[in-house]
Structures are given as C-alpha cells and as structure tokens.
Write an enzyme that holds these catalytic residues in place. Structure first.
Site, PDB file in Angstrom:
ATOM      1  N   HIS A   1       0.836  -1.209   0.000  1.00 51.45           N
ATOM      2  CA  HIS A   1       0.000   0.000   0.000  1.00 51.45           C
ATOM      3  C   HIS A   1       0.875   1.265   0.000  1.00 51.45           C
ATOM      4  CE1 HIS A   1      -3.661   2.334   1.254  1.00 51.45           C
ATOM      5  NE2 HIS A   1      -2.735   3.126   1.757  1.00 51.45           N
ATOM      6  N   GLU A   2       1.777   1.343   0.958  1.00 56.17           N
ATOM      7  CA  GLU A   2       2.616   2.551   1.061  1.00 56.17           C
ATOM      8  C   GLU A   2       3.544   2.659  -0.145  1.00 56.17           C
ATOM      9  OE1 GLU A   2       1.577   4.633   3.144  1.00 56.17           O
ATOM     10  OE2 GLU A   2       0.439   3.276   4.437  1.00 56.17           O
TER      11      GLU A   2
ATOM     12  N   HIS B   1       1.756   4.567  -2.796  1.00 61.51           N
ATOM     13  CA  HIS B   1       1.846   6.022  -2.579  1.00 61.51           C
ATOM     14  C   HIS B   1       3.224   6.527  -3.018  1.00 61.51           C
ATOM     15  CE1 HIS B   1      -1.865   6.769  -0.411  1.00 61.51           C
ATOM     16  NE2 HIS B   1      -1.605   5.868   0.517  1.00 61.51           N
TER      17      HIS B   1
ATOM     18  N   GLU C   1      -4.838   7.588  -2.886  1.00 58.29           N
ATOM     19  CA  GLU C   1      -5.301   6.266  -2.443  1.00 58.29           C
ATOM     20  C   GLU C   1      -5.590   5.355  -3.627  1.00 58.29           C
ATOM     21  OE1 GLU C   1      -5.118   5.028   0.544  1.00 58.29           O
ATOM     22  OE2 GLU C   1      -4.435   6.942   1.321  1.00 58.29           O
TER      23      GLU C   1
END
Ligand code: ZN
Length: 506
Positions: free
Chosen positions: A269-270, A273, A299
C-alpha cells in the site's frame, strides 16, 4: 507587458513558492521524525517547532505581495495553454493563496501544535485501550474543525471546506451519492459471500519472524519499482508515506508476527503512494505542483498496488515461490490456490486497515458518516464510542469489544482536522479500477508481465498518465483525461462482482 518583465515576475513567484515549499517540507521531516524515532519526551518542544514553521509558511503564503504578484501574472497565465507548467503553477498557487487568506495565522499555528499533542495522546490512549485519555483532545479537534469551516462562509455542508483540503472539487453531497450507490452493491455482495462456507486462512496466522517479514517486504518494494536511492522504509505505530520531494520519499510499516498480511499488504500500500511521488516530473519538484493531486487519487495508487495487483493471481504467480522460499516451514506445504483464497478471504471484521476488499468500504462509510455527524453536532464526542459500536452492529453485524480495536484503531482524527480524513480511501478504491482498466486497454500484456515479475509496464503507464503531473491537474481533470470519463462506481463494482463471484462461486 515586456516578456523580460514576465520572466522576472515568474522567477519571483517561483522563489516565493519554493521558500513556502521548503518550510512545508521541513515540517514534514519533523513530523516523520515524530512518528518514527522521536522519544516521547520530545513532544512539547516538537509541537512548538511545528507550530512555528506552520505559522511562517502561512505568513509567506498569505503575504499581500504574493497576492499582487498573482494578480499581475493572471493575464500571462490566461495567455498560456492550460497544460503549460507556468499556467498550472499560477493556477494552483492562486487556489492555495485564496484558501489560505481565509485562515488566520494564529489558527494555523494553534492547529499544528494541537495535532502533535493530540497524536501523542492518541498513542497513549491506544496503548491503554482507553478512549477517555484522548477524548478532550478530540473535542478540541472537532471545535477547531468547525472553526475552520466557518472561515469559508457560504458552504453547502459544513464538511465541504474540510473535504476540499484533501479532495479539491468534491463536495459532501457528491460523495454521499457515490457512497450510497456503492453501498447498495456492497451489502448484497457481502451477504451472498457470508452465506458461503468460510475460507480457511490459518496459513496466514502462523509465526512469521519480524526480520524475515521486513526483508520480504523490501524485496517486494524493490521489484515493484521503489527507488531506495531516493527513499527508505522505517517502522511506525500507524503506517504512512510522506514525501519531501520526488528525490526523498519515506514510508513506514508495522509488523505482526502472527499475521502475515499486516506488514505485507501495508508495505505494498505505502509503496503505491511512494511510486506516485517518486515519479512526479522533476520540473515540478520543489514547487507547489510537486506532490500528489488529492487524497482520492493518492489512495487510488496505494489501493491499486495493494489490492488490484497485490491480491491478484498474476502477482502471486511470480511472488509465491519466493515467499515460500522465505518461509519454507510455514508455507512450503501450502498451495498457491490455498494462499490466494486466504489473502482474499471476505469476512466482516472490526479493523479497517486489514479489511478485505468487499467490506473495506463499509468501514470507510461508517467513519465518513460519523465525521459528518460530529461536525453537524448530531453526535457529541462523548457519545462517539456508542455511535461507533452501534454502526458496527448494524453495518457489519459485529460487537466492538474495546476502544483499541474500535475508534482508536486509526490515527486520522487525532492527527488532523475531522472531516475529509476518510473519504479518500473509498474514492481511491473506485478510481483504482478506472485507472487500471484504462492501463489494461492501452497495455493488455500487463497481467502477463506481472506474472513474470515485470511491473514496469503498469508503472510506466501510470507514470505517464497520472504520476508525472503532480498537482498540475485536479483529480477531476486527471480522471477525465486518463480514463476518458468521470468518476463512477460501475467499473469498481464490476471488478468486485467478477473477482469475488469467481472466488466464492456466486
Ligand atoms: Zn494510503
């Protein structure tokens, strides 16, 4: 106007904006440090330092000379093509300036100080499993959030000015409509899945030593394209990504030794980003344009990499043999099929961060509704635990057992204003599929490439159509441009129906 005059004024604007950007990034470094390595005793002085920097940055952004400069440059900006860097810089600077002049510097300084102390109180409350520890801080946050909205009279809903900070151009009413449409699809899908036999995910809940989990996570980041020359990963209580420039992008993770998913999917997830920030065009670095355009678009990238890719069959066709090599004792005998079903298990749970793709948005909608209720004054902070429990009962059929896994699980309300903190996650889920579908149309070989560990095909499409632009285009413009249409729940709803229809034989 002489072109040399224009050149000089543009340079002056850039110099002013760079100074503001540098002050903001210095704050970001201090926040990153506060959330990773700062000893708890450093909080009082850190809160003051952050407050000072916030005030200085705000004073520069609202300086009358900047307003005059923007006025002077307006005809020049209008004469340029919309997509020109200078036109975008002047346009976005004008937007930031106009928003900032509504807000007094004293408020900005007070908020920065409050954010730091409230967040530390949250960490204490979470460790003590006791909401009462942080309650007065949240009461203050709600009061500050209402005051912030009041700086923008004429809003349609009190949350609009707050949502505008993170998802520019979106209003409460638009989001309510989208969320209601989505919810009408999610609830029957969840019910149909719950009626099926429960998937066994015991393979994910063995003992996985922390060091090995971190090593595997870093190998995944590297393969996805994270550039360690220009970024690093550390640990924190709540995972996050922050970028000081495309050249220096920080992300964090947290590990549970009895749950393989926490660090693994949190890390992917990170990384999503971070890939966005690292691929912003170098010409935009250090300007107001050199960051992701909105919470929702940000997101969309973290959720795209975490779920659409990270929980897909092709991804694990490549990575599963490597994961088995890392954990031979735990996974050597577990088939790819079993593992794939386990990581996509749908089951209503109390925790948003690790929720499956089907129930995840129900967690977000609960938070969004409660934010609105707090701002509207429909729910008082002292009644929030009860409101939280009752929504988890009606929406997910679950009893909330304690504060730690209840309203203290996320740090958002304790780290910023209330309102605008959560809608970005669901907007991101919706957008992730719109971007992915567009990428797939242009590059149909993406799934096959992923199965061979070649993630650059997708990454390059995203860099070209999304990442490189930073804040040059608004989220609404970017989605239209990259996908050929406005934001819509249809592609995302179809994706969930197809994927989970197959997984659960619906
Ligand atoms: Zn995120």
């Amino acid at each position: 106007m002489l072109s040399s005059d224009i050149g000089a004024k543009v340079q002056e604007l850039k110099a002013r904006l760079t100074e503001i950007n540098d002050l903001n990034m210095a704050q970001a470094v201090l926040v990153w440090d506060r959330l990773t390595y700062m000893p708890p005793g450093g909080i009082t002085i850190r809160a003051r330092q952050l407050s000072t920097l916030a005030r200085l940055s705000h004073e520069r952004l609202t300086h009358p000379a900047l307003g005059k400069l923007l006025d002077w440059l307006a005809p020049y900006a209008d004469s340029l093509p919309y997509e020109a860097d200078d036109a975008a810089l002047i346009r976005v600077a004008r937007r930031d300036y106009e928003r900032a002049v509504n807000v007094p510097a004293t408020f900005v300084a007070q908020l920065a100080d409050h954010q730091a102390t409230a967040h530390q109180a949250w960490a204490k409350a979470r460790a003590a499993n006791d909401f009462a520890v942080v309650r007065p801080f949240l009461e203050k946050t709600v009061e500050l959030s209402r005051r912030y909205a009041e700086f923008f009279p004429g809003y349609e809903h009190i949350a609009d000015p707050l949502i505008d900070r993170s998802d520019y151009g979106m209003r409460t009413a638009d989001i309510r409509t989208l969320f209601a449409q989505l919810r009408a699809r999610l609830v029957p899908l969840m019910q149909a899945i719950i009626a099926q036999p429960v998937v066994d995910d015991a393979c994910l809940h063995q003992h996985f030593p922390e060091a090995e989990q971190l090593a595997f996570g870093l190998a995944v980041c590297r393969q996805l394209g994270f550039d360690f020359e220009h970024g690093r990963q550390d640990k924190s209580l709540h995972p996050f990504m922050t970028a000081f420039a495309p050249d220096d992008v920080r992300m964090t993770t947290r590990v549970k030794e009895n749950d393989l998913c926490e660090a693994l999917f949190g890390t992917i997830h990170e990384t999503g980003h971070a890939l966005y920030e690292q691929a912003i065009h170098p010409d935009l670095a250090g300007t107001l344009l050199g960051q992701g355009t909105s919470a929702g678009v940000h997101e969309s990238q973290s959720r795209l990499w975490e779920n659409v890719i990270g929980r897909s069959r092709p991804f694990w066709t490549f990575f599963y043999p490597r994961l088995q090599e890392q954990f031979p004792r735990q996974l050597g005998h577990v088939t790819l099929d079993t593992f794939y079903q386990a990581i996509n298990k749908v089951q209503p749970s109390l925790i948003r961060g690790t929720a499956d793709e089907v129930t995840y948005n129900l967690h977000v909608i609960i938070r969004f509704d409660l934010e609105l209720a707090l701002l509207e004054g429909e729910v008082a902070v002292r009644d929030l635990p009860e409101a939280w429990c009752s929504r988890y009962q009606t929406d997910l059929g679950l009893d909330v057992t304690d504060d730690h896994d209840g309203l203290l699980q996320d740090d958002h309300w304790y780290d910023d204003l209330v309102g605008g903190a959560f809608q970005g996650y669901t907007l991101g889920n919706i957008l992730s599929i719109q971007f992915y579908d567009a990428a797939l149309k242009a590059r149909p070989e993406i799934p096959a490439d992923c199965a061979n560990g070649r993630f650059e095909t997708l990454r390059a499409w995203l860099a070209e159509n999304v990442y490189q632009y930073g804040r040059k285009y608004t989220a609404i413009e970017l989605v239209e441009q990259a996908t050929g249409g406005p934001i819509s729940i249809e592609p995302y709803s179809r994706y969930l129906q197809t994927k989970y229809g197959q997984l659960y034989n619906l």
